[in-house]
Scaffold this motif. Structure first.
Motif, short mmCIF file in Angstrom:
data_model
loop_
_atom_site.label_atom_id
_atom_site.label_comp_id
_atom_site.label_asym_id
_atom_site.label_seq_id
_atom_site.Cartn_x
_atom_site.Cartn_y
_atom_site.Cartn_z
N MET A 1 0.85 -1.36 -0.03
CA MET A 1 -0.08 0.10 0.00
C MET A 1 0.95 1.53 -0.18
O MET A 1 1.78 1.46 0.87
CB MET A 1 -0.90 0.05 1.11
CG MET A 1 -1.97 -1.12 1.32
SD MET A 1 -3.22 -1.05 -0.14
CE MET A 1 -3.95 0.43 0.37
N LEU A 2 0.77 2.15 -1.00
CA LEU A 2 1.36 3.31 -1.26
C LEU A 2 0.58 4.44 -0.51
O LEU A 2 -0.57 4.48 -0.71
CB LEU A 2 1.76 3.60 -2.48
CG LEU A 2 2.74 4.81 -2.84
CD1 LEU A 2 4.18 4.53 -2.26
CD2 LEU A 2 2.67 4.76 -4.45
N ALA A 11 1.93 7.47 -8.78
CA ALA A 11 1.94 6.23 -9.70
C ALA A 11 0.70 6.18 -10.30
O ALA A 11 0.72 5.38 -11.05
CB ALA A 11 1.69 5.49 -8.15
N LEU A 12 -0.41 7.07 -9.94
CA LEU A 12 -1.55 7.22 -10.90
C LEU A 12 -1.08 7.65 -12.34
O LEU A 12 -1.49 6.93 -13.38
CB LEU A 12 -2.40 8.47 -10.42
CG LEU A 12 -3.29 7.73 -9.36
CD1 LEU A 12 -3.88 8.96 -8.73
CD2 LEU A 12 -4.17 6.74 -9.50
N GLN A 18 -4.76 0.65 -9.78
CA GLN A 18 -6.04 0.20 -9.81
C GLN A 18 -7.22 0.73 -9.03
O GLN A 18 -8.53 0.93 -9.49
CB GLN A 18 -6.02 -1.22 -10.07
CG GLN A 18 -5.41 -1.89 -11.22
CD GLN A 18 -5.40 -3.47 -11.30
OE1 GLN A 18 -5.61 -4.02 -10.40
NE2 GLN A 18 -4.88 -3.83 -12.42
N GLU A 19 -6.72 0.73 -7.63
CA GLU A 19 -7.94 1.53 -6.81
C GLU A 19 -7.21 2.38 -5.72
O GLU A 19 -6.08 1.94 -5.30
CB GLU A 19 -8.52 0.16 -6.28
CG GLU A 19 -9.66 0.52 -5.41
CD GLU A 19 -10.33 -0.76 -4.49
OE1 GLU A 19 -11.32 -1.26 -5.11
OE2 GLU A 19 -9.91 -1.28 -3.46
N LEU A 20 -8.04 3.16 -5.44
CA LEU A 20 -7.69 4.14 -4.22
C LEU A 20 -8.57 4.03 -3.14
O LEU A 20 -9.71 3.88 -3.33
CB LEU A 20 -7.65 5.72 -4.83
CG LEU A 20 -6.67 6.02 -6.11
CD1 LEU A 20 -6.94 7.47 -6.24
CD2 LEU A 20 -5.24 5.97 -5.34
N LEU A 21 -7.93 4.27 -2.06
CA LEU A 21 -8.80 4.42 -0.59
C LEU A 21 -8.75 5.83 -0.14
O LEU A 21 -7.25 6.21 -0.07
CB LEU A 21 -7.98 3.52 0.41
CG LEU A 21 -8.87 3.28 1.60
CD1 LEU A 21 -10.28 2.78 1.49
CD2 LEU A 21 -8.08 2.48 2.70
N PHE A 37 -8.38 10.41 -12.96
CA PHE A 37 -7.81 9.18 -13.54
C PHE A 37 -8.77 7.87 -13.62
O PHE A 37 -9.79 7.95 -12.71
CB PHE A 37 -6.81 8.69 -12.68
CG PHE A 37 -5.61 9.66 -12.49
CD1 PHE A 37 -4.18 9.84 -13.20
CD2 PHE A 37 -5.56 10.78 -11.59
CE1 PHE A 37 -3.31 10.66 -13.04
CE2 PHE A 37 -4.70 11.83 -11.38
CZ PHE A 37 -3.47 11.82 -12.43
N ASP A 38 -8.39 6.87 -14.36
CA ASP A 38 -9.53 5.90 -14.52
C ASP A 38 -9.14 4.65 -13.50
O ASP A 38 -8.87 3.65 -13.83
CB ASP A 38 -9.51 5.15 -16.12
CG ASP A 38 -10.29 4.20 -16.42
OD1 ASP A 38 -11.38 4.40 -15.59
OD2 ASP A 38 -10.06 3.57 -17.28
N VAL A 39 -9.50 5.16 -12.22
CA VAL A 39 -9.31 4.27 -11.21
C VAL A 39 -10.57 4.22 -10.27
O VAL A 39 -11.18 5.19 -10.24
CB VAL A 39 -8.18 4.46 -10.36
CG1 VAL A 39 -6.80 4.28 -11.23
CG2 VAL A 39 -8.09 5.71 -9.79
N ARG A 40 -10.79 3.08 -9.66
CA ARG A 40 -12.02 3.19 -8.67
C ARG A 40 -11.36 3.80 -7.45
O ARG A 40 -10.55 3.68 -6.75
CB ARG A 40 -12.33 1.82 -8.18
CG ARG A 40 -13.37 1.57 -7.32
CD ARG A 40 -13.58 0.13 -7.11
NE ARG A 40 -14.55 -0.18 -5.87
CZ ARG A 40 -14.81 -1.29 -5.31
NH1 ARG A 40 -14.05 -2.27 -5.61
NH2 ARG A 40 -15.80 -1.43 -4.34
#
Length: 235
Positions: A1-2, A11-12, A18-21, A37-40
Motif C-alpha cells: 500500500m502506497l 503512481a497514478l 487500480q484502486e484508491l482508498l 484518473f481511470d481508477v476506482r
C-alpha cells in the motif's frame, strides 16, 4: 500500500494504480483531481487509513500497487547509453534509513542521474516508506542491488567509470574535480561514512565546502548537492 499525495499521484500518472482508498472528509478539489484518473475510488474513515498505513502521515489517500521491484545494474547502464549520455549513478554504502534512501532516489531522479545502486545487506528495503519519501520517483528511476559494492566499483572502473566518494574530511573540494566524465558518486552511512574498503576503491574522495559550525551534511542533502554539481559540470 502506497500512501501520501505526491507518491500516489505519481503512481497514478505512471498507470500503476487500480484502486484508491480515500479518507472521508478529504477536500473536494483533491477528490476531483483523483477522479480524472481511470481508477476506482473507495471512501473509508480516516482511522482505517491510519491502521493500514501504520501512521497518520498518509494525507488522506492510499493506493494499492504492485510491489516495488529492483532493477538491475545493467538497466542503469543501458539507460545512460540509450540516451547517449555519460553515466551518472549514485552508489549507497549503508544507507539504512528509508526516508534518507527515498530522498536520495528523489534527488537522483529530479536532477538527472541514471539510477541508484545499493548493497543487498546494507540497505533499507524498497518499501512504502521509501516510495513516499521519494515522492513517486521510484516509478521513474531504476534502483538496483548488488551483492558486493567494492566489487561493483572495480567493475565500473574497468569500464572507464570514475568513482568519487563523498567524505567530509577529504582534502579536495568538489570544485577541484572533473565531473565531465562517466561517473559514480558514493554516499556513505550517516555518521559512519563509507566503509574502509569502499573508500579505498574510490578514485577520489570529495568534500562539500561548509561555512557553518556543523561540519557534516545529511546524506540525502550531500547526495543532492553532488548530483547537481556533477550535472552542472558537464558540457
Amino acid at each position: 500500500m502506497l500512501y501520501g499525495r505526491n507518491p500516489v499521484l505519481e503512481a497514478l500518472r505512471a498507470g500503476l494504480v487500480q484502486e484508491l482508498l480515500v479518507a472521508r472528509g478529504v477536500e473536494e478539489a483533491f477528490v476531483q483531481e483523483l477522479k480524472t484518473f481511470d481508477v476506482r475510488l473507495k471512501f473509508a474513515p480516516r482511522i482505517e487509513l491510519d491502521q493500514l498505513a501504520g501512521t497518520t502521515d498518509h494525507q488522506g489517500v492510499m493506493a494499492e500497487v504492485e510491489d516495488l521491484e529492483w532493477a538491475t545494474v545493467d538497466d542503469i547502464l543501458d539507460r545512460a547509453e540509450s540516451r547517449g549520455e555519460q553515466l551518472l549513478v549514485v552508489l549507497l554504502d549503508g544507507i539504512t534509513d528509508p526516508r534518507n534512501f527515498g530522498a536520495i532516489i528523489r534527488s537522483a531522479e529530479v536532477l538527472g542521474a541514471h539510477g541508484v545502486i545499493v548493497e543487498e545487506r546494507r540497505s533499507s528495503p524498497l518499501n512504502a516508506t521509501v516510495a513516499k519519501a521519494a515522492a513517486g520517483a521510484t516509478s521513474f528511476l531504476p534502483v538496483a542491488q548488488t551483492k558486493n559494492l567494492p566489487r561493483l566499483i572495480e567493475q565500473l572502473k574497468s569500464d572507464n567509470v570514475w568513482v568519487y566518494g563523498a567524505a567530509g574530511e577529504a582534502a579536495r573540494p568538489m570544485a577541484q574535480l572533473d565531473f565531465d566524465r562517466p561517473l559514480a558518486l558514493v554516499i556513505g552511512a550517516e555518521g559512519e561514512g563509507m566503509r574502509r574498503l569502499v573508500r579505498e576503491k574510490c578514485d577520489e574522495l570529495v568534500s562539500i565546502p561548509v561555512r557553518g559550525q556543523i561540519q557534516s551534511l545529511n546524506a540525502a542533502v550531500a547526495a543532492g548537492i553532488l548530483i547537481q554539481h556533477a550535472v552542472a559540470g558537464r558540457k
